[in-house]
Scaffold this motif. Structure first.
Motif, PDB file in Angstrom:
ATOM      1  N   THR A 247      41.951  27.217  42.419  1.00 59.99           N
ATOM      2  CA  THR A 247      42.564  26.857  41.138  1.00 59.99           C
ATOM      3  C   THR A 247      41.958  25.586  40.538  1.00 59.99           C
ATOM      4  OG1 THR A 247      44.316  25.706  42.369  1.00 59.99           O
ATOM      5  CG2 THR A 247      44.766  27.961  41.625  1.00 59.99           C
ATOM      6  N   ASN A 248      41.575  24.609  41.375  1.00 63.83           N
ATOM      7  CA  ASN A 248      41.049  23.360  40.799  1.00 63.83           C
ATOM      8  C   ASN A 248      39.520  23.282  40.786  1.00 63.83           C
ATOM      9  OD1 ASN A 248      40.286  22.582  43.419  1.00 63.83           O
ATOM     10  ND2 ASN A 248      42.166  21.434  43.745  1.00 63.83           N
ATOM     11  N   LYS A 249      38.842  24.369  41.231  1.00 64.78           N
ATOM     12  CA  LYS A 249      37.377  24.469  41.129  1.00 64.78           C
ATOM     13  C   LYS A 249      37.018  25.867  40.639  1.00 64.78           C
ATOM     14  CE  LYS A 249      35.850  21.333  44.832  1.00 64.78           C
ATOM     15  NZ  LYS A 249      34.988  21.263  46.041  1.00 64.78           N
ATOM     16  N   PHE A 250      37.711  26.329  39.619  1.00 61.15           N
ATOM     17  CA  PHE A 250      37.579  27.737  39.242  1.00 61.15           C
ATOM     18  C   PHE A 250      36.149  28.108  38.852  1.00 61.15           C
ATOM     19  CE2 PHE A 250      37.603  26.312  34.894  1.00 61.15           C
ATOM     20  CZ  PHE A 250      37.027  27.343  34.166  1.00 61.15           C
ATOM     21  N   LEU A 251      35.382  27.145  38.328  1.00 57.39           N
ATOM     22  CA  LEU A 251      34.019  27.439  37.871  1.00 57.39           C
ATOM     23  C   LEU A 251      33.116  27.854  39.037  1.00 57.39           C
ATOM     24  CD1 LEU A 251      33.077  27.308  34.935  1.00 57.39           C
ATOM     25  CD2 LEU A 251      31.881  25.191  35.498  1.00 57.39           C
ATOM     26  N   LEU A 252      33.380  27.282  40.195  1.00 54.23           N
ATOM     27  CA  LEU A 252      32.623  27.627  41.398  1.00 54.23           C
ATOM     28  C   LEU A 252      32.775  29.112  41.714  1.00 54.23           C
ATOM     29  CD1 LEU A 252      31.045  26.071  43.709  1.00 54.23           C
ATOM     30  CD2 LEU A 252      33.175  26.172  44.986  1.00 54.23           C
ATOM     31  N   TYR A 253      33.998  29.625  41.501  1.00 53.17           N
ATOM     32  CA  TYR A 253      34.298  31.011  41.861  1.00 53.17           C
ATOM     33  C   TYR A 253      34.007  31.989  40.722  1.00 53.17           C
ATOM     34  CZ  TYR A 253      36.445  28.587  45.709  1.00 53.17           C
ATOM     35  OH  TYR A 253      36.648  27.782  46.802  1.00 53.17           O
ATOM     36  N   ILE A 254      33.454  31.471  39.646  1.00 53.04           N
ATOM     37  CA  ILE A 254      32.986  32.340  38.561  1.00 53.04           C
ATOM     38  C   ILE A 254      31.464  32.471  38.627  1.00 53.04           C
ATOM     39  CG2 ILE A 254      32.736  32.575  36.054  1.00 53.04           C
ATOM     40  CD1 ILE A 254      35.453  31.196  35.787  1.00 53.04           C
ATOM     41  N   PHE A 255      30.791  31.335  38.638  1.00 56.93           N
ATOM     42  CA  PHE A 255      29.325  31.341  38.602  1.00 56.93           C
ATOM     43  C   PHE A 255      28.718  32.009  39.832  1.00 56.93           C
ATOM     44  CE2 PHE A 255      29.544  28.819  34.916  1.00 56.93           C
ATOM     45  CZ  PHE A 255      28.276  28.646  34.389  1.00 56.93           C
ATOM     46  N   LYS A 281      43.906  30.656  36.608  1.00 62.12           N
ATOM     47  CA  LYS A 281      43.605  29.628  35.610  1.00 62.12           C
ATOM     48  C   LYS A 281      44.325  29.913  34.289  1.00 62.12           C
ATOM     49  CE  LYS A 281      39.876  27.733  32.781  1.00 62.12           C
ATOM     50  NZ  LYS A 281      40.426  28.198  31.503  1.00 62.12           N
ATOM     51  N   ASN A 282      44.422  31.190  33.944  1.00 59.71           N
ATOM     52  CA  ASN A 282      45.036  31.586  32.672  1.00 59.71           C
ATOM     53  C   ASN A 282      46.526  31.901  32.812  1.00 59.71           C
ATOM     54  OD1 ASN A 282      42.738  31.703  30.642  1.00 59.71           O
ATOM     55  ND2 ASN A 282      41.887  32.953  32.290  1.00 59.71           N
ATOM     56  N   GLN A 292      37.497  36.192  29.350  1.00 63.15           N
ATOM     57  CA  GLN A 292      36.602  35.182  29.909  1.00 63.15           C
ATOM     58  C   GLN A 292      35.624  35.790  30.907  1.00 63.15           C
ATOM     59  OE1 GLN A 292      38.609  31.748  31.441  1.00 63.15           O
ATOM     60  NE2 GLN A 292      39.600  31.261  29.514  1.00 63.15           N
ATOM     61  N   LEU A 293      36.082  36.788  31.655  1.00 66.07           N
ATOM     62  CA  LEU A 293      35.197  37.473  32.602  1.00 66.07           C
ATOM     63  C   LEU A 293      34.016  38.104  31.873  1.00 66.07           C
ATOM     64  CD1 LEU A 293      34.760  38.401  35.578  1.00 66.07           C
ATOM     65  CD2 LEU A 293      36.037  40.474  34.984  1.00 66.07           C
ATOM     66  N   VAL A 294      34.279  38.722  30.733  1.00 69.13           N
ATOM     67  CA  VAL A 294      33.222  39.341  29.923  1.00 69.13           C
ATOM     68  C   VAL A 294      32.277  38.270  29.379  1.00 69.13           C
ATOM     69  CG1 VAL A 294      32.747  40.627  27.801  1.00 69.13           C
ATOM     70  CG2 VAL A 294      34.575  41.378  29.330  1.00 69.13           C
ATOM     71  N   LEU A 295      32.831  37.155  28.910  1.00 64.99           N
ATOM     72  CA  LEU A 295      32.001  36.091  28.340  1.00 64.99           C
ATOM     73  C   LEU A 295      31.055  35.499  29.388  1.00 64.99           C
ATOM     74  CD1 LEU A 295      34.581  34.221  26.079  1.00 64.99           C
ATOM     75  CD2 LEU A 295      32.595  35.533  25.316  1.00 64.99           C
ATOM     76  N   TYR A 296      31.580  35.188  30.574  1.00 67.03           N
ATOM     77  CA  TYR A 296      30.725  34.650  31.630  1.00 67.03           C
ATOM     78  C   TYR A 296      29.735  35.708  32.119  1.00 67.03           C
ATOM     79  CZ  TYR A 296      33.491  30.373  32.073  1.00 67.03           C
ATOM     80  OH  TYR A 296      34.093  29.156  31.843  1.00 67.03           O
ATOM     81  N   GLY A 297      30.183  36.944  32.180  1.00 63.18           N
ATOM     82  CA  GLY A 297      29.303  38.031  32.615  1.00 63.18           C
ATOM     83  C   GLY A 297      28.133  38.246  31.670  1.00 63.18           C
ATOM     84  N   GLN A 298      28.355  38.007  30.371  1.00 61.44           N
ATOM     85  CA  GLN A 298      27.279  38.168  29.398  1.00 61.44           C
ATOM     86  C   GLN A 298      26.137  37.196  29.666  1.00 61.44           C
ATOM     87  OE1 GLN A 298      29.166  37.747  25.571  1.00 61.44           O
ATOM     88  NE2 GLN A 298      29.652  39.918  25.423  1.00 61.44           N
ATOM     89  N   PHE A 299      26.453  36.021  30.153  1.00 63.55           N
ATOM     90  CA  PHE A 299      25.402  35.047  30.451  1.00 63.55           C
ATOM     91  C   PHE A 299      24.810  35.256  31.841  1.00 63.55           C
ATOM     92  CE2 PHE A 299      24.261  30.888  32.359  1.00 63.55           C
ATOM     93  CZ  PHE A 299      23.126  30.644  31.603  1.00 63.55           C
ATOM     94  N   LEU A 300      25.664  35.491  32.841  1.00 65.64           N
ATOM     95  CA  LEU A 300      25.211  35.522  34.224  1.00 65.64           C
ATOM     96  C   LEU A 300      24.652  36.878  34.664  1.00 65.64           C
ATOM     97  CD1 LEU A 300      28.152  33.442  35.690  1.00 65.64           C
ATOM     98  CD2 LEU A 300      25.755  32.734  35.701  1.00 65.64           C
ATOM     99  N   ILE A 301      25.140  37.969  34.072  1.00 67.89           N
ATOM    100  CA  ILE A 301      24.756  39.303  34.541  1.00 67.89           C
ATOM    101  C   ILE A 301      23.968  40.103  33.508  1.00 67.89           C
ATOM    102  CG2 ILE A 301      25.633  41.518  35.391  1.00 67.89           C
ATOM    103  CD1 ILE A 301      28.003  40.073  36.571  1.00 67.89           C
ATOM    104  N   LEU A 302      24.347  40.005  32.227  1.00 72.76           N
ATOM    105  CA  LEU A 302      23.724  40.850  31.199  1.00 72.76           C
ATOM    106  C   LEU A 302      22.195  40.720  31.152  1.00 72.76           C
ATOM    107  CD1 LEU A 302      24.114  42.891  28.931  1.00 72.76           C
ATOM    108  CD2 LEU A 302      24.470  40.973  27.347  1.00 72.76           C
ATOM    109  N   PRO A 303      21.609  39.519  31.199  1.00 74.05           N
ATOM    110  CA  PRO A 303      20.136  39.431  31.188  1.00 74.05           C
ATOM    111  C   PRO A 303      19.494  40.176  32.356  1.00 74.05           C
ATOM    112  CG  PRO A 303      21.110  37.285  30.796  1.00 74.05           C
ATOM    113  CD  PRO A 303      22.228  38.187  31.209  1.00 74.05           C
ATOM    114  N   TRP A 304      20.142  40.108  33.517  1.00 74.40           N
ATOM    115  CA  TRP A 304      19.651  40.839  34.695  1.00 74.40           C
ATOM    116  C   TRP A 304      19.715  42.351  34.467  1.00 74.40           C
ATOM    117  CZ3 TRP A 304      22.848  43.715  38.220  1.00 74.40           C
ATOM    118  CH2 TRP A 304      22.182  44.163  39.364  1.00 74.40           C
ATOM    119  N   LEU A 305      20.790  42.835  33.843  1.00 72.17           N
ATOM    120  CA  LEU A 305      20.907  44.262  33.532  1.00 72.17           C
ATOM    121  C   LEU A 305      19.808  44.697  32.557  1.00 72.17           C
ATOM    122  CD1 LEU A 305      24.790  44.620  33.095  1.00 72.17           C
ATOM    123  CD2 LEU A 305      23.416  45.310  35.066  1.00 72.17           C
TER     124      LEU A 305
END
Length: 561
Positions: A247-255, A281-282, A292-305
């Motif tokens: 909960t207090n380091k949520f960015l770690l568990y997204i990236f 978090k929400n 938010q999952l879609v937004l982060y996925g667009q940066f982290l995964i979409l280019p790879w796809l």
């Protein structure tokens, strides 16, 4: 060694500064909760995603490194007060941590022993190094998987390795990503052992000892198995060691979980952590979490796809089930099925016909698979299988405890284990999950171990020294295979060039000349002995078939069948 250490420092600086900037902008209210190691791995993921985008338009080489370096320097200049303070804190170890600082320094020297040896993995010479060369010399090449089907296995590790190969500076390849990430993970585990002591200390040292035994040969190689296992291990262990961090380091568990998918698709189950972290978090709001999952996925995964589609014509190669496009460079479905069968069957029973293996029932292939495992891994797998019983007993005896972190890690790890076993059960693909489950009883005995902390804590120093000695000794044996300690000039400045390995191998090549429509001749290479290693020629494939062609006048235009 000196050059490698400099490359480690440059790469670490880029990752830490970019990671810290991500934290500052995306999690302002909790940015103080993230340490340097958290920033390092978040920065690694950010950099990997950035290079995936870059590689769609431009080759990933010294210019991408210069852009990243320039951006890093600007961020440091803007926040110079913070970085001066951080550097001062980093260099001034408290007196009580002087022993730890000596052990951490020994860790750096030990990992350098592993890092300077020439790559030991067979697949590195088969296609890993060639894949890095393609990324360094060209932007994503349409239909590259038609030239060599392994080039369709689009791990972000190869793009990262191309971006940080330092070839233009030192005129040779330096494979720093795996060795540097291993060093950071190793030092983090060692520090966790002395911060938490007790059960966590015992767990950290035991995990470190067996983890390096599994991946000894991967540290100096640009293979695609070590880094995802480091990241999966780091995420799951962070949840176990810091139980409020979800909960207090949520960015770690997204990236990290989202980027892990781009390294190895089999890490998909740890995305459950991302979903849960966003959900918490929400304030349990499902729609905001998915958005938010879609937004982060667009940066982290979409280019790879997108890279997947360019290289092979498929969103996820080698999965024909997701066949959404009909580009002219698309790999024929039968070829995709062929490599998919090979991956799945090889993980179960290597050196056997894939069709025969895949026809086998569970009762038929498991005995062969089990027999091929070394005894140590048989034990780890057995302990991992019985992890539910262990945790069930613990939960029953501690019914009043609400230890959600252990429960979540257990569920995610066991989901990963089940998926791995049913699809491609090669130990190296998912060893960190197996090891965490196998060693979990140590953490469940936390209260008991802590009762005897006066006995266990002093023994941690002895255990740490033994682990470092054992790991260092094994690294020295590898080191001596490449270098003579009587000739310090062989390794003190630059490690051996990987091209020197070809002098110990006698591989003869045949060439195939393609004539373009405008009459230009392009030469491709293949080993005379089919399905052999060919890293020292470019462009090279382990075999060249007669049914593919160039799409245009240059290699950048790609291939089609």
């Amino acid at each position: 060694m000196y050059v490698l250490l400099v490359c480690f420092l440059i790469t670490s600086l880029i990752f830490v500064v970019l990671g810290k900037s991500c934290v500052t902008y995306l999690d302002k209210s909790n940015h103080q909760n993230y340490n340097l190691v958290d920033a390092f791995f978040i920065g690694l993921c950010f950099t990997g995603a950035f290079l995936n985008i870059w590689s769609i338009f431009l080759p990933t080489n010294i210019f991408s490194l210069l852009v990243l370096s320039a951006g890093t320097l600007l961020l440091i200049y803007r926040d110079k007060v913070y970085y001066k303070k951080t550097l001062k804190q980093f260099l001034s170890f408290p007196k009580k941590e002087k022993i730890l600082s000596i052990l951490l320094l020994a860790t750096v020297l030990i990992v350098l022993l592993y890092a300077v040896v020439t790559p030991r993995l067979y697949d590195s010479y088969l296609y890993h190094i060639n894949a890095i060369q393609w990324n360094e010399l060209y932007r994503a090449v349409p239909g590259l998987a038609n030239f060599h089907n392994r080039f369709g296995l689009n791990s972000s590790l190869f793009v990262l390795s191309a971006g940080f190969s330092f070839t233009a500076i030192y005129n040779q390849y330096l494979f720093v990503i795996n060795s540097l990430c291993f060093l950071v993970f190793f030092m983090w585990l060692l520090r966790q052992a002395f911060i938490h002591k007790g059960a966590v200390g015992v767990f950290s040292l035991v995990f470190m000892y067996f983890f390096i035994q599994q991946y000894t040969l991967d540290i100096s190689s640009p293979g695609s198995d070590l880094l995802p296992n480091i990241l999966v291990g780091f995420v799951l262990l962070s949840m176990l060691f810091e139980r409020s961090s979800i909960t207090n380091k949520f960015l770690l568990y997204i990236f990290i979980p989202l980027f892990c998918i781009t390294l190895k698709l089999s890490t998909l189950p740890i995305v459950l952590i991302t979903i849960l972290s966003l959900y918490f978090k929400n304030n349990n709001h499902v729609f905001s979490s998915l958005k938010q999952l879609v937004l982060y996925g667009q940066f982290l995964i979409l280019p790879w796809l997108i890279r997947n589609v360019i290289l092979s014509g498929y969103i996820l190669f080698p999965m024909v089930e997701l066949d959404l496009f009909s580009f002219g460079w698309k790999v024929p479905a039968e070829k995709v099925i062929e490599i998919k069968k090979l991956i799945y069957s090889w993980a179960k029973i290597p050196y056997k016909d894939s069709n025969e293996v895949l026809k086998m029932s569970l009762n038929e292939w498991v005995p062969f698979w089990w027999k091929n495992l070394i005894e140590k891994n048989q034990r780890f797998f057995t302990l991992a299988i019985f992890a539910p019983i262990t945790y069930g007993i613990y939960g029953f005896l501690n019914r009043k405890e609400k230890n959600y972190s252990i429960f979540l890690v257990f569920i995610i790890a066991y989901t990963s284990l089940a998926l791995w076993f049913l699809m491609a059960p090669d130990i190296r693909f998912s060893f960190s999950v197996i090891l965490i489950l196998a060693l979990s009883p140590i953490l469940l005995l936390e209260k008991l171990i802590n009762k005897f902390s006066n006995l266990f804590n002093p023994l941690l120093y002895i255990a740490a020294i033994y682990v470092l000695y054992s790991i260092g000794n094994e690294g020295y044996v590898l080191f001596r295979e490449d270098y003579s300690t009587n000739r310090i000039t062989e390794f003190a400045y630059l490690p051996k060039d990987v091209s020197e390995v070809k002098e110990r191998r006698v591989v003869k090549y045949k060439n195939v000349i393609f004539t373009t429509k405008l009459g230009k001749q392009i030469e491709l290479f293949a080993p005379s002995q089919s399905h052999s290693q060919c890293y020292d020629k470019f462009p090279c494939s382990w075999y060249i078939e007669n049914n593919f062609k160039l799409r245009g006048e240059t290699l950048q235009d790609g291939f089609y069948r």
